[in-house]
Design a protein around this motif. Structure first.
Motif, short mmCIF file in Angstrom:
data_model
loop_
_atom_site.label_atom_id
_atom_site.label_comp_id
_atom_site.label_asym_id
_atom_site.label_seq_id
_atom_site.Cartn_x
_atom_site.Cartn_y
_atom_site.Cartn_z
N LEU A 1 0.85 -1.19 0.00
CA LEU A 1 0.00 0.00 0.00
C LEU A 1 0.88 1.24 0.00
CD1 LEU A 1 -2.71 -1.01 2.65
CD2 LEU A 1 -2.97 -0.97 0.16
N VAL A 2 0.67 2.11 -0.98
CA VAL A 2 1.41 3.37 -1.09
C VAL A 2 0.49 4.50 -0.69
CG1 VAL A 2 2.68 4.92 -2.62
CG2 VAL A 2 2.80 2.44 -2.98
N ALA A 3 0.85 5.22 0.36
CA ALA A 3 0.05 6.36 0.80
C ALA A 3 0.53 7.59 0.05
CB ALA A 3 0.20 6.56 2.31
N HIS A 4 -0.39 8.18 -0.75
CA HIS A 4 0.00 9.33 -1.57
C HIS A 4 -1.26 10.14 -1.90
CE1 HIS A 4 2.69 11.57 -4.18
NE2 HIS A 4 1.78 11.52 -5.13
N ALA B 1 -9.47 5.17 -1.22
CA ALA B 1 -9.32 5.64 0.15
C ALA B 1 -8.59 4.58 0.97
CB ALA B 1 -10.68 5.93 0.76
N CYS B 2 -7.92 5.01 2.02
CA CYS B 2 -7.21 4.09 2.89
C CYS B 2 -8.18 3.06 3.46
CB CYS B 2 -6.56 4.87 4.03
SG CYS B 2 -5.72 3.84 5.26
N THR C 1 1.09 -6.58 5.54
CA THR C 1 1.09 -5.38 4.71
C THR C 1 2.47 -4.74 4.64
OG1 THR C 1 -1.21 -4.95 5.34
CG2 THR C 1 0.02 -3.10 4.43
N LEU C 2 2.80 -4.23 3.46
CA LEU C 2 3.95 -3.35 3.27
C LEU C 2 3.39 -1.96 3.04
CD1 LEU C 2 7.11 -3.27 2.86
CD2 LEU C 2 6.61 -3.27 0.41
N LEU C 3 3.61 -1.06 4.00
CA LEU C 3 3.07 0.30 3.93
C LEU C 3 4.19 1.26 3.58
CD1 LEU C 3 0.85 2.41 4.42
CD2 LEU C 3 1.46 2.37 6.85
N GLY D 1 3.40 -3.63 -8.17
CA GLY D 1 2.32 -4.39 -7.57
C GLY D 1 1.69 -3.75 -6.35
N CYS D 2 2.12 -2.54 -6.00
CA CYS D 2 1.52 -1.85 -4.86
C CYS D 2 0.21 -1.18 -5.27
CB CYS D 2 2.47 -0.80 -4.31
SG CYS D 2 4.01 -1.47 -3.64
N GLU D 3 -0.63 -0.93 -4.27
CA GLU D 3 -1.88 -0.20 -4.48
C GLU D 3 -1.73 1.21 -3.92
OE1 GLU D 3 -5.40 -2.58 -3.11
OE2 GLU D 3 -3.80 -3.92 -2.42
N GLY D 4 -2.18 2.19 -4.68
CA GLY D 4 -2.17 3.57 -4.20
C GLY D 4 -3.40 3.87 -3.38
N MET D 5 -3.24 4.69 -2.34
CA MET D 5 -4.38 5.06 -1.49
C MET D 5 -4.15 6.45 -0.93
SD MET D 5 -3.66 2.96 2.01
CE MET D 5 -2.17 3.31 2.98
N HIS D 6 -5.24 7.05 -0.42
CA HIS D 6 -5.13 8.39 0.16
C HIS D 6 -5.84 8.43 1.49
CE1 HIS D 6 -9.36 9.57 -0.42
NE2 HIS D 6 -9.32 8.85 -1.53
N LEU D 7 -5.56 9.48 2.28
CA LEU D 7 -6.19 9.68 3.58
C LEU D 7 -7.22 10.81 3.56
CD1 LEU D 7 -3.51 9.34 6.42
CD2 LEU D 7 -5.71 8.18 6.30
N GLY D 8 -7.57 11.29 2.37
CA GLY D 8 -8.49 12.40 2.28
C GLY D 8 -7.82 13.64 1.73
N PRO D 9 -8.53 14.78 1.71
CA PRO D 9 -8.01 15.98 1.06
C PRO D 9 -6.96 16.73 1.87
CG PRO D 9 -10.18 16.42 1.99
CD PRO D 9 -9.92 14.95 2.16
#
Length: 237
Positions: free
Chosen positions: A172-175, A181-182, A190-192, A212-220
Motif C-alpha cells: 500500500l502506497v500512501a499518496h 481511500a485508505c 502489509t507493506l506500507l 504491484g503496490c496499491e495507491g491510497m489516500h487519507l483524504g483531502p
C-alpha cells in the motif's frame, strides 16, 4: 515510562534487577516518585513482563526484586513500514510513535524529495535509534524491539528489496490524489510505504504501482509525516 524496560544484563541469578543509568533513575525519582516497597511493571527486552518490588533506591542505582515474569507483550502489527527519511526531529518522534503502536519492521528510505543532509544526522546513529525505540516500548508496555534498516537508494530498493518485501504482503502506497481511500481494519500482512514531506515524485509512484503496490489516500488534507503515519496505522489496523 509505563514500563521499566530491563536489559538482560540488568538481571542477576537471584531474581533481582539493578539499573544504574541516569535516564531511568531520574524517571523513577521524578515521574514515578518511586519509594522503597513500591511495585512497578517491568519487562525484559525481548522477553516477558510482570511486577517487581523496588528494594533499594539511591542516586546511583535502583534494585528490584522480580516476581516470576509471565505476561507476554502485546501483539505486533502485521506491517513492514517503509518510510521516506523525514527531517531529524520528526524522525525521532515518528520512531517513538510507530514503535508504541506495534510496528516491528521499519525501513528508512531515500527518495527524490528527501534532503541528502538528513542522512548525516546524529539521529541515525544506532544508539540514537535504539533510544527512540526504547522510549516507544516503555510508553506502550512492550518488550520487542523493532528492526530498522537504512536504505539510501530508491532504485536499488525498487529492484533489489521491494520484490522480496512484497512476497506474501499487500503493498500500500500512501499518496495524495490516489483513487482509493485508505482501507479500514484490515488483517493482511502489509507493506506500507509513506513518502516524505511533499510526497513521492510521480516517477516513484508509477514504479511502486508497477511493482504491484496499491495507491491510497487519507483524504483531502495534507498531513505532516508523523501525523500521517499514526493516522494510517490506526485506520488500517
Amino acid at each position: 515510562m509505563n514500563l521499566i524496560l530491563l536489559h538482560p544484563s540488568d538481571l542477576d541469578h537471584q531474581g533481582h534487577a539493578c539499573i544504574t543509568d541516569a535516564r531511568r533513575l531520574a524517571h523513577l525519582r521524578d515521574i514515578h516518585r518511586a519509594a522503597l516497597g513500591d511495585r512497578l511493571t517491568v519487562g525484559v527486552q525481548g522477553g516477558l513482563m510482570g511486577k517487581a518490588q523496588l528494594v533499594e533506591l539511591t542516586t546511583e542505582l535502583a534494585v528490584f526484586a522480580l516476581d516470576p515474569l509471565a505476561d507476554v507483550p502485546p501483539p505486533a502489527l502485521p506491517v513492514h513500514l517503509v518510510l521516506a527519511l523525514p527531517r531529524p526531529r520528526m524522525l525521532a518522534r515518528t520512531l517513538e510513535h510507530v514503535t508504541a503502536l506495534g510496528v516491528k519492521e521499519i525501513t528508512l528510505l531515500h527518495t527524490k524529495r528527501v534532503e541528502k543532509s538528513y542522512w548525516q544526522s546524529p539521529e541515525l546513529l544506532p544508539e540514537k535509534i535504539h533510544q527512540h525505540l526504547v522510549l516507544g516500548l516503555e510508553q506502550s508496555r512492550d518488550t520487542q524491539l523493532p528492526s530498522v534498516t537504512l536504505t539510501k537508494g530508491f532504485r536499488p530498493f525498487l529492484e533489489e528489496q521491494l520484490p522480496a518485501l512484497l512476497r506474501g504482503r499487500r503493498g500500500l502506497v500512501a499518496h495524495p490524489g490516489m483513487p482509493m481511500a485508505c482501507p479500514r481494519g484490515i488483517s493482511d500482512n502489509t507493506l506500507l510505504l509513506v513518502g516524505p514531506e511533499g510526497g513521492f515524485i510521480p516517477w516513484e509512484v508509477e514504479k511502486l504501482l508497477d511493482a504491484g503496490c496499491e495507491g491510497m489516500h487519507l483524504g483531502p488534507r495534507i498531513l505532516r509525516v508523523e501525523t500521517a503515519v499514526t493516522a494510517l496505522l490506526s485506520r488500517l489496523f
